[in-house]
Design a protein around this motif. Structure first.
Motif, short mmCIF file in Angstrom:
data_model
loop_
_atom_site.label_atom_id
_atom_site.label_comp_id
_atom_site.label_asym_id
_atom_site.label_seq_id
_atom_site.Cartn_x
_atom_site.Cartn_y
_atom_site.Cartn_z
N LEU A 77 0.83 -1.20 0.00
CA LEU A 77 0.00 0.00 0.00
C LEU A 77 0.87 1.25 0.00
N LYS A 78 1.95 1.24 0.73
CA LYS A 78 2.88 2.37 0.74
C LYS A 78 3.44 2.59 -0.66
N TYR A 79 3.77 1.52 -1.35
CA TYR A 79 4.27 1.60 -2.73
C TYR A 79 3.25 2.33 -3.62
N CYS A 80 1.98 1.93 -3.49
CA CYS A 80 0.92 2.54 -4.31
C CYS A 80 0.72 4.01 -3.95
N TYR A 81 0.72 4.30 -2.65
CA TYR A 81 0.46 5.67 -2.21
C TYR A 81 1.59 6.60 -2.63
N ASP A 82 2.83 6.16 -2.44
CA ASP A 82 3.98 6.98 -2.85
C ASP A 82 3.96 7.23 -4.35
N ARG A 83 3.59 6.20 -5.11
CA ARG A 83 3.51 6.37 -6.56
C ARG A 83 2.40 7.35 -6.91
N HIS A 84 1.28 7.27 -6.20
CA HIS A 84 0.17 8.19 -6.42
C HIS A 84 0.60 9.65 -6.20
N LEU A 85 1.45 9.86 -5.21
CA LEU A 85 1.93 11.21 -4.90
C LEU A 85 3.08 11.64 -5.80
N GLY A 86 3.59 10.72 -6.62
CA GLY A 86 4.74 11.03 -7.45
C GLY A 86 6.03 11.08 -6.66
N LYS A 87 6.05 10.38 -5.51
CA LYS A 87 7.22 10.39 -4.63
C LYS A 87 7.77 8.98 -4.42
N LEU A 88 7.54 8.11 -5.38
CA LEU A 88 7.96 6.72 -5.21
C LEU A 88 9.47 6.60 -5.23
#
Length: 429
Positions: free
Chosen positions: A351-362
């Motif tokens: 979930l952290k992977y998805c959320y960071d990617r959503h924010l453009g901060k992966l």
């Protein structure tokens, strides 16, 4: 042994053709300018190839089959995606294939241009049916650096699969990331036997109800026990059971909640510490004690902070019970570090992977670093791999090995695997 299409892909993709004087089945000279891009989805096997056939330059797609007649078995003649095939690569040529304008699609008979020793090694590898994995006797073949790189790539494949499932939940919840976390944690708390039941129940409820009830642990516990199906039968006169049932019936009417899980919960073959009663109470405690749970877990890169947040136990009744019917010696039933690791691996880090990617901060390295800090998992598949003369130290490796076994070894995709490719190379050249 009959070869499979994977072997044809391998020969073409890696340029393993024995004779550079390639010819079509009709004797036309073939010069490969660009092999094209391997397509792993629907449509021709290689896109955007460039070939010179009988001194004419062609640009288009390449399709491969064991027998040329498989073109009709797969109904390609009815599929417009195959209208731009410029070369049909086969192992056995048993029928001419025509385009819609009745012109013949050039055919390359690959067995006439394959190395006999390479074919022997492929046959030996794929005939190893009595082994746990095909390359068991030679595993891992790769040097440590190559092996670690391959495991990292496989783990990222596994992470992408989980991310795709999470993205569906994100859309279903109207981008309520807290609700998605609740559903994933519910599934995790259910463990293998009760994961689907817990997950179905969690998906059936508006997470706003959980938010509202989180200030009162008793109410939240009653609600979770109810939707998980733990209060579905009047099986005991235990006062706490009656209290929870009455509270749930009140909350169900108040919030107009109609659906409970339709999947029966399993107690049999489950350790008492993993009984759904214990896990449901722990989940209720977690949401009661940890406000802003999503922010605390997902926005940190500190594994220690995650462990601290998840160090919770059951309500007091379950300190002396595993079921409603029978009491037991008092024991504080906290989440074990091993159980928290399972939640981190399967729910929180994806979930952290998805959320960071959503924010453009992966930052992939942050994700990998978290996994590498978690000890290796223990199960029968990992135990088997430990006999293959490799060192397994962390969860990123074990997750990759689980993916390797399920989606490569078990599906005989040896030639799509870096280990299988290295085995062929080392054995033949």
């Amino acid at each position: 042994m009959t070869v499979k299409e994977d072997f044809l892909y391998y020969l073409w993709k890696f340029g393993k053709l024995q004779n550079q004087n390639l010819q079509t089945a009709n004797g036309e000279a073939i010069q490969i300018i660009n092999l094209g891009t391997h397509n792993h989805y629907a449509g021709p096997d290689f896109f955007n190839a460039q070939l010179r056939i009988d001194n004419q330059l062609w640009a288009g797609n390449v399709e491969m089959h064991i027998n040329s007649g498989d073109w009709f078995v797969h109904n390609h003649e009815k599929d417009k995606n195959y209208d731009n095939v410029i070369l049909h690569v086969v192992w056995n040529h048993d029928v001419e294939i025509h385009r819609k304008d009745n012109s013949v699609i050039p055919t390359l008979i690959l067995k006439e241009f394959s190395d006999s020793e390479l074919l022997k090694r492929y046959t030996d590898l794929m005939n190893s049916t009595q082994k746990w994995i095909h390359c068991e006797s030679e595993f891992p073949v790769l040097n440590n650096f190559q092996f670690e790189n391959w495991l990292e790539r496989i783990y990222l494949e596994r992470l992408e699969k989980k991310a795709a499932e999470i993205e569906i939940l994100v859309k279903q919840s109207n981008h309520d990331w807290e609700a998605v976390l609740f559903r994933l944690l519910a599934k995790g708390f259910g463990l293998k036997l009760n994961s689907e039941a817990f997950f179905e129940a969690a998906c059936s409820v508006d997470f706003a109800i959980v938010r509202k009830l989180s200030t009162k642990r008793g109410s939240l516990e009653a609600f979770l026990f109810g939707i998980f199906g733990l209060l579905s039968q009047d099986v005991t006169q235990e006062p706490y059971y009656i209290e929870l049932t009455q509270e749930f019936n009140y909350l169900r009417r108040k919030f107009q909640h109609q659906k409970n899980t339709t999947i029966p919960l399993q107690f049999f073959r489950t350790r008492p510490a993993n009984f759904p009663t214990i896990r449901a109470s722990q989940l209720a405690t977690l949401y009661h004690h940890q406000r802003n749970l999503f922010s605390k877990l997902i926005t940190t890169n500190s594994l220690e902070e995650m462990y601290k947040v998840l160090q919770i136990a059951t309500s007091s009744f379950w300190e002396t019970h595993y079921t409603f019917e029978k009491s037991s010696p008092k024991r504080i039933k906290k989440l074990s570090k091993k159980f928290i690791d399972v939640l981190l691996i399967n729910s929180i880090i994806p979930l952290k992977y998805c959320y960071d990617r959503h924010l453009g901060k992966l930052n992939i390295e942050n994700i990998l670093s978290l996994l590498r800090t978690i000890p290796s998992e223990k199960n029968t598949i990992i135990q088997k791999f430990t006999t293959q003369k490799i060192t397994i130290e962390n969860a990123q490796q074990t997750q990759a090995l689980l993916e390797l076994k399920k989606y490569y070894c078990d599906k005989h995709k040896c030639l799509q695997c870096a280990i299988g490719n290295s085995f062929m190379k080392e054995s033949c050249f």
